[in-house]
Design a protein around this motif. Structure first.
Motif, PDB file in Angstrom:
ATOM      1  N   GLY A  28      -9.073 -15.150 -35.472  1.00  0.00           N
ATOM      2  CA  GLY A  28      -9.938 -15.800 -33.611  1.00  0.00           C
ATOM      3  C   GLY A  28     -11.218 -15.954 -34.054  1.00  0.00           C
ATOM      4  N   VAL A  29     -11.378 -15.773 -35.411  1.00  0.00           N
ATOM      5  CA  VAL A  29     -13.026 -15.711 -36.094  1.00  0.00           C
ATOM      6  C   VAL A  29     -12.507 -17.425 -36.290  1.00  0.00           C
ATOM      7  CG1 VAL A  29     -14.614 -14.634 -37.138  1.00  0.00           C
ATOM      8  CG2 VAL A  29     -13.001 -13.608 -34.981  1.00  0.00           C
ATOM      9  N   LYS A  30     -13.773 -18.045 -36.593  1.00  0.00           N
ATOM     10  CA  LYS A  30     -14.523 -19.641 -37.671  1.00  0.00           C
ATOM     11  C   LYS A  30     -15.357 -18.408 -37.978  1.00  0.00           C
ATOM     12  CE  LYS A  30     -14.563 -24.811 -37.364  1.00  0.00           C
ATOM     13  NZ  LYS A  30     -15.431 -24.012 -38.233  1.00  0.00           N
ATOM     14  N   TYR A  31     -16.120 -19.504 -39.337  1.00  0.00           N
ATOM     15  CA  TYR A  31     -17.386 -18.937 -39.746  1.00  0.00           C
ATOM     16  C   TYR A  31     -17.466 -19.624 -40.769  1.00  0.00           C
ATOM     17  CZ  TYR A  31     -14.435 -15.585 -43.093  1.00  0.00           C
ATOM     18  OH  TYR A  31     -13.018 -15.586 -44.647  1.00  0.00           O
ATOM     19  N   GLY A  32     -18.845 -19.523 -41.699  1.00  0.00           N
ATOM     20  CA  GLY A  32     -18.873 -20.026 -42.379  1.00  0.00           C
ATOM     21  C   GLY A  32     -20.657 -19.702 -42.952  1.00  0.00           C
ATOM     22  N   LEU A  33     -21.297 -18.981 -43.990  1.00  0.00           N
ATOM     23  CA  LEU A  33     -22.447 -17.950 -44.332  1.00  0.00           C
ATOM     24  C   LEU A  33     -22.696 -18.983 -45.172  1.00  0.00           C
ATOM     25  CD1 LEU A  33     -19.887 -15.103 -43.406  1.00  0.00           C
ATOM     26  CD2 LEU A  33     -22.518 -14.425 -43.006  1.00  0.00           C
ATOM     27  N   ILE A  34     -23.718 -19.065 -46.270  1.00  0.00           N
ATOM     28  CA  ILE A  34     -24.198 -20.116 -46.746  1.00  0.00           C
ATOM     29  C   ILE A  34     -25.499 -19.439 -47.405  1.00  0.00           C
ATOM     30  CG2 ILE A  34     -24.865 -22.128 -47.551  1.00  0.00           C
ATOM     31  CD1 ILE A  34     -23.179 -23.543 -45.595  1.00  0.00           C
ATOM     32  N   CYS A  35     -25.639 -19.506 -48.984  1.00  0.00           N
ATOM     33  CA  CYS A  35     -27.001 -19.002 -49.527  1.00  0.00           C
ATOM     34  C   CYS A  35     -27.103 -19.303 -51.026  1.00  0.00           C
ATOM     35  CB  CYS A  35     -27.737 -17.465 -49.632  1.00  0.00           C
ATOM     36  SG  CYS A  35     -28.891 -16.964 -50.359  1.00  0.00           S
ATOM     37  N   ILE A  36     -28.510 -20.454 -50.556  1.00  0.00           N
ATOM     38  CA  ILE A  36     -28.025 -21.331 -51.932  1.00  0.00           C
ATOM     39  C   ILE A  36     -29.497 -21.889 -52.438  1.00  0.00           C
ATOM     40  CG2 ILE A  36     -28.417 -23.552 -52.641  1.00  0.00           C
ATOM     41  CD1 ILE A  36     -26.973 -24.837 -49.927  1.00  0.00           C
ATOM     42  N   ASP A  37     -29.922 -21.415 -53.924  1.00  0.00           N
ATOM     43  CA  ASP A  37     -30.335 -21.016 -54.281  1.00  0.00           C
ATOM     44  C   ASP A  37     -31.349 -22.609 -54.262  1.00  0.00           C
ATOM     45  OD1 ASP A  37     -32.740 -21.137 -56.334  1.00  0.00           O
ATOM     46  OD2 ASP A  37     -31.942 -19.609 -57.252  1.00  0.00           O
ATOM     47  N   THR A  38     -33.081 -23.208 -54.066  1.00  0.00           N
ATOM     48  CA  THR A  38     -33.228 -24.456 -54.272  1.00  0.00           C
ATOM     49  C   THR A  38     -33.888 -24.581 -55.291  1.00  0.00           C
ATOM     50  OG1 THR A  38     -35.099 -24.347 -53.230  1.00  0.00           O
ATOM     51  CG2 THR A  38     -33.200 -24.042 -52.065  1.00  0.00           C
ATOM     52  N   ASN A  39     -34.027 -23.692 -55.934  1.00  0.00           N
ATOM     53  CA  ASN A  39     -34.460 -23.854 -57.406  1.00  0.00           C
ATOM     54  C   ASN A  39     -33.695 -24.037 -58.752  1.00  0.00           C
ATOM     55  OD1 ASN A  39     -37.109 -22.661 -56.513  1.00  0.00           O
ATOM     56  ND2 ASN A  39     -37.111 -20.561 -57.731  1.00  0.00           N
ATOM     57  N   THR A  40     -32.422 -23.272 -58.494  1.00  0.00           N
ATOM     58  CA  THR A  40     -31.577 -23.642 -59.766  1.00  0.00           C
ATOM     59  C   THR A  40     -30.038 -24.402 -58.782  1.00  0.00           C
ATOM     60  OG1 THR A  40     -29.977 -21.753 -58.738  1.00  0.00           O
ATOM     61  CG2 THR A  40     -31.766 -21.456 -60.623  1.00  0.00           C
ATOM     62  N   GLY A  41     -29.687 -24.592 -57.725  1.00  0.00           N
ATOM     63  CA  GLY A  41     -28.631 -25.303 -57.373  1.00  0.00           C
ATOM     64  C   GLY A  41     -27.396 -23.662 -56.390  1.00  0.00           C
ATOM     65  N   HIS A  42     -27.633 -22.693 -57.659  1.00  0.00           N
ATOM     66  CA  HIS A  42     -26.247 -21.732 -57.535  1.00  0.00           C
ATOM     67  C   HIS A  42     -26.312 -21.710 -55.792  1.00  0.00           C
ATOM     68  CE1 HIS A  42     -27.557 -20.620 -62.197  1.00  0.00           C
ATOM     69  NE2 HIS A  42     -26.798 -22.035 -61.353  1.00  0.00           N
ATOM     70  N   LYS A  43     -25.304 -21.614 -55.950  1.00  0.00           N
ATOM     71  CA  LYS A  43     -24.694 -20.681 -53.976  1.00  0.00           C
ATOM     72  C   LYS A  43     -23.763 -20.119 -54.278  1.00  0.00           C
ATOM     73  CE  LYS A  43     -21.359 -24.732 -54.497  1.00  0.00           C
ATOM     74  NZ  LYS A  43     -21.192 -26.128 -53.668  1.00  0.00           N
ATOM     75  N   VAL A  44     -23.813 -19.518 -52.947  1.00  0.00           N
ATOM     76  CA  VAL A  44     -22.068 -18.223 -51.771  1.00  0.00           C
ATOM     77  C   VAL A  44     -22.161 -19.077 -51.266  1.00  0.00           C
ATOM     78  CG1 VAL A  44     -22.024 -16.152 -51.874  1.00  0.00           C
ATOM     79  CG2 VAL A  44     -23.761 -16.654 -53.841  1.00  0.00           C
ATOM     80  N   LEU A  45     -21.185 -18.995 -50.524  1.00  0.00           N
ATOM     81  CA  LEU A  45     -20.937 -20.068 -49.955  1.00  0.00           C
ATOM     82  C   LEU A  45     -18.939 -18.621 -49.431  1.00  0.00           C
ATOM     83  CD1 LEU A  45     -20.132 -23.183 -48.415  1.00  0.00           C
ATOM     84  CD2 LEU A  45     -18.815 -22.043 -48.435  1.00  0.00           C
ATOM     85  N   MET A  46     -19.314 -18.848 -47.754  1.00  0.00           N
ATOM     86  CA  MET A  46     -18.199 -17.942 -47.492  1.00  0.00           C
ATOM     87  C   MET A  46     -17.075 -18.428 -45.847  1.00  0.00           C
ATOM     88  SD  MET A  46     -19.375 -13.995 -47.728  1.00  0.00           S
ATOM     89  CE  MET A  46     -17.384 -13.754 -47.417  1.00  0.00           C
ATOM     90  N   ASP A  47     -16.126 -19.222 -46.305  1.00  0.00           N
ATOM     91  CA  ASP A  47     -16.194 -19.536 -44.887  1.00  0.00           C
ATOM     92  C   ASP A  47     -14.713 -19.430 -45.208  1.00  0.00           C
ATOM     93  OD1 ASP A  47     -15.398 -21.152 -47.189  1.00  0.00           O
ATOM     94  OD2 ASP A  47     -15.353 -22.687 -46.063  1.00  0.00           O
ATOM     95  N   ASN A  48     -13.616 -19.904 -43.376  1.00  0.00           N
ATOM     96  CA  ASN A  48     -12.320 -20.587 -43.113  1.00  0.00           C
ATOM     97  C   ASN A  48     -12.263 -21.320 -42.731  1.00  0.00           C
ATOM     98  OD1 ASN A  48     -13.325 -19.687 -41.218  1.00  0.00           O
ATOM     99  ND2 ASN A  48     -12.094 -17.707 -40.713  1.00  0.00           N
ATOM    100  N   HIS A  49     -12.217 -22.046 -43.497  1.00  0.00           N
ATOM    101  CA  HIS A  49     -11.509 -23.991 -42.604  1.00  0.00           C
ATOM    102  C   HIS A  49     -10.068 -24.161 -42.688  1.00  0.00           C
ATOM    103  CE1 HIS A  49     -12.024 -25.572 -46.749  1.00  0.00           C
ATOM    104  NE2 HIS A  49     -12.736 -25.269 -46.436  1.00  0.00           N
ATOM    105  N   HIS A  50      -9.407 -24.244 -42.348  1.00  0.00           N
ATOM    106  CA  HIS A  50      -8.178 -25.034 -42.168  1.00  0.00           C
ATOM    107  C   HIS A  50      -7.726 -26.081 -42.710  1.00  0.00           C
ATOM    108  CE1 HIS A  50      -4.104 -25.320 -41.383  1.00  0.00           C
ATOM    109  NE2 HIS A  50      -4.366 -26.411 -40.729  1.00  0.00           N
ATOM    110  N   PRO A  51      -7.137 -25.824 -44.414  1.00  0.00           N
ATOM    111  CA  PRO A  51      -5.881 -25.811 -44.244  1.00  0.00           C
ATOM    112  C   PRO A  51      -6.017 -23.794 -45.311  1.00  0.00           C
ATOM    113  CG  PRO A  51      -5.565 -27.085 -45.401  1.00  0.00           C
ATOM    114  CD  PRO A  51      -7.257 -27.595 -44.627  1.00  0.00           C
ATOM    115  N   LYS A  52      -7.629 -23.837 -45.732  1.00  0.00           N
ATOM    116  CA  LYS A  52      -7.369 -23.201 -47.020  1.00  0.00           C
ATOM    117  C   LYS A  52      -7.674 -21.658 -46.027  1.00  0.00           C
ATOM    118  CE  LYS A  52     -10.160 -25.974 -50.404  1.00  0.00           C
ATOM    119  NZ  LYS A  52     -10.401 -26.034 -50.994  1.00  0.00           N
ATOM    120  N   GLY A  53      -8.326 -21.130 -45.532  1.00  0.00           N
ATOM    121  CA  GLY A  53      -7.730 -19.607 -44.885  1.00  0.00           C
ATOM    122  C   GLY A  53      -9.041 -19.568 -45.461  1.00  0.00           C
TER     123      GLY A  53
END
Length: 99
Positions: free
Chosen positions: A35-60
């Motif tokens: 019952g929750v749709k989410y997206g959490l993103i952190c991008i290091d603009t110096n290196t381009g490295h990222k952490v991303l959490m999400d649950n889009h369909h169909p991946k979950g």
């Protein structure tokens, strides 16, 4: 039921990291079983490295650590924020202070 926005933040941290977090309460149980749709993103603009959490369909529920993708066991909106901050600290070396 229309999606209800529960969390929405976008900010720049330490003039280097872009953080975006959104979490919606939804009624689409087949696409979003928690019952929750989410997206959490952190991008290091110096290196381009990222952490991303999400649950889009169909991946979950899943996590992106740069180009690597791993599954995630969602338990609650509060826990996902804690887990996101922990991943950002572990993989980008920065401790987020907001939310």
């Amino acid at each position: 039921m229309k999606a209800i926005l529960r969390i929405q933040e976008k900010y720049r941290f330490k003039d280097r990291y872009v953080i975006e977090m959104s979490l919606y309460e939804v009624d689409e149980k087949q696409r979003y079983p928690h019952g929750v749709k989410y997206g959490l993103i952190c991008i290091d603009t110096n290196t381009g490295h990222k952490v991303l959490m999400d649950n889009h369909h169909p991946k979950g529920d899943h996590i992106h650590l740069n180009e690597k993708e791993i599954s995630y066991a969602f338990t609650s909106p509060e826990k996902i924020i804690v887990d996101f901050k922990k991943l950002v600290l572990e993989h980008l070396g920065v401790k987020l202070w907001r939310h």
